[in-house]
Design a protein around this motif. Structure first.
Motif, mmCIF file in Angstrom:
data_model
loop_
_atom_site.group_PDB
_atom_site.id
_atom_site.type_symbol
_atom_site.label_atom_id
_atom_site.label_comp_id
_atom_site.label_asym_id
_atom_site.label_seq_id
_atom_site.Cartn_x
_atom_site.Cartn_y
_atom_site.Cartn_z
ATOM 1 N N GLU A 76 0.825 -1.209 0.000
ATOM 2 C CA GLU A 76 0.000 0.000 0.000
ATOM 3 C C GLU A 76 0.861 1.262 0.000
ATOM 4 O O GLU A 76 0.527 2.256 -0.652
ATOM 5 N N LEU A 77 1.976 1.224 0.730
ATOM 6 C CA LEU A 77 2.866 2.381 0.746
ATOM 7 C C LEU A 77 3.491 2.616 -0.627
ATOM 8 O O LEU A 77 3.647 3.762 -1.066
ATOM 9 N N ALA A 78 3.828 1.524 -1.317
ATOM 10 C CA ALA A 78 4.381 1.652 -2.667
ATOM 11 C C ALA A 78 3.349 2.254 -3.618
ATOM 12 O O ALA A 78 3.667 3.102 -4.454
ATOM 13 N N VAL A 79 2.111 1.807 -3.484
ATOM 14 C CA VAL A 79 1.026 2.366 -4.296
ATOM 15 C C VAL A 79 0.861 3.851 -3.991
ATOM 16 O O VAL A 79 0.700 4.676 -4.902
ATOM 17 N N ALA A 80 0.900 4.196 -2.710
ATOM 18 C CA ALA A 80 0.731 5.601 -2.310
ATOM 19 C C ALA A 80 1.829 6.474 -2.908
ATOM 20 O O ALA A 80 1.560 7.592 -3.384
ATOM 21 N N ARG A 81 3.069 5.971 -2.897
ATOM 22 C CA ARG A 81 4.173 6.746 -3.482
ATOM 23 C C ARG A 81 3.929 7.000 -4.965
ATOM 24 O O ARG A 81 4.126 8.117 -5.469
ATOM 25 N N HIS A 86 2.469 10.632 -9.308
ATOM 26 C CA HIS A 86 1.715 10.822 -10.544
ATOM 27 C C HIS A 86 0.717 11.964 -10.415
ATOM 28 O O HIS A 86 0.415 12.651 -11.401
ATOM 29 N N ALA A 87 0.187 12.176 -9.224
ATOM 30 C CA ALA A 87 -0.778 13.269 -9.018
ATOM 31 C C ALA A 87 -0.161 14.620 -9.353
ATOM 32 O O ALA A 87 -0.866 15.542 -9.793
ATOM 33 N N LYS A 88 1.130 14.753 -9.175
ATOM 34 C CA LYS A 88 1.807 16.011 -9.485
ATOM 35 C C LYS A 88 1.756 16.331 -10.979
ATOM 36 O O LYS A 88 1.871 17.497 -11.373
ATOM 37 N N LEU A 89 1.580 15.291 -11.811
ATOM 38 C CA LEU A 89 1.579 15.476 -13.264
ATOM 39 C C LEU A 89 0.199 15.824 -13.808
ATOM 40 O O LEU A 89 0.065 16.169 -14.979
#
Length: 296
Positions: A76-81, A86-89
């Motif tokens: 889950e932490l890897a997914v969150a990262r 990606h949200a920044k893009l």
């Protein structure tokens, strides 16, 4: 509790060797030992049994149970990262299987243009099974998925909005082209030209073969539906395709099957259950479902 300690712990569960784990992370062996001691002290239990005489490590039952939770946490932490980066893009990672992309999605593009979404899409074209795994790993934000049965994944929000039966297509010159009430058992001995095995068609096709007690003669597979149709039009064999992929311009005979309890092609929209959709993602979600509802 440190995230790094959990990473050391999982690697030690796998390798069962402090030195190997230390080399893997390029740290000293005492660093690994102290991390494991911190975890065991925090929970007041023992995760590993050390046999110093034989230089062996055994994971306790409690350690094995804890490892299952830690793997889920790290995943889950890897997914969150990935999601945060990606949200920044300001992009939407969108999964689209080939058949859905070729036969269902094109009429949606004008709506996407009018909604200023088309330039936000980063489209990945893969089979539905691969896209499903990418979605679960957080590598996609959303995907259109085909399935041979209703899609049920507790980690995903899934909205099924269309179903399409599977049909048999054949040349107009084929001996069965004018047959009424075609059943799958009538296809015994026929040569099949089929989509690759990573398509949803494979599960449905195998199910029909089992029900009809047929050992199919598959002469060719490809992920290009146009090649399949061209070969079928040349009367080189017949095919088993979802109705979604069959059009009036194909110059083929399209026959529905009369068998009871046939599988159907389920079309669903899916996203990770715990992902909070951005305004653009919400707009895309609503647009696709609205189009699906009006189309069907």
């Amino acid at each position: 509790m440190k995230i790094r300690d959990l990473e050391y712990f999982i690697e030690l569960v796998k390798d069962k060797n402090f030195s190997v784990v230390a080399d893997h992370f390029q740290v000293s062996q005492p660093t690994i030992t102290m991390a494991i001691n911190r975890l065991e002290e925090e929970y007041g239990t023992t995760f590993f049994i050390r046999d110093h005489i034989h230089h062996q490590i055994t994971v306790t039952k409690i350690g094995q149970q804890y490892a299952q939770h830690v793997r889920a946490i790290l995943s889950e932490l890897a997914v969150a990262r990935r999601e945060i980066e990606h949200a920044k893009l300001n992009k939407i990672r969108f999964g689209l299987p080939p058949i859905i992309g070729n036969y269902y999605f094109p009429p949606l593009t004008p709506r996407l243009l009018r909604s200023n979404l088309i330039d936000k899409l980063e489209v990945t074209e893969e089979g539905s099974e691969n896209l499903l795994q990418m979605l679960l790993r957080g590598e996609l934000d959303m995907a259109l998925l085909g399935s041979a049965s209703p899609l049920q994944q507790p980690e995903l929000s899934v909205k099924e909005f269309a179903q399409y039966p599977f049909h048999i297509i054949m040349s107009r010159d084929h001996q069965l082209a004018k047959k009424q009430d075609l059943q799958f058992a009538d296809l015994k001995g026929q040569s099949f030209i089929l989509p690759d095995t990573d398509f949803i068609h494979e599960k449905a096709f195998r199910r029909m073969c089992r029900l009809a007690h047929i050992r199919p003669k598959v002469i060719y597979r490809t992920n290009d539906i146009h090649i399949i149709k061209n070969m079928v039009a040349e009367n080189l064999g017949i095919s088993f395709l979802t109705e979604l992929a069959i059009t009036a311009n194909d110059r083929l005979v399209d026959l529905a099957l009369a068998d009871p309890q046939q599988p159907v092609f389920h079309l669903s929209l899916a996203a990770r259950h715990n992902e909070i959709l951005s305004p653009a993602k919400e707009k895309l979600w609503e647009l696709i479902l609205d189009y699906g509802g009006k189309k069907n």
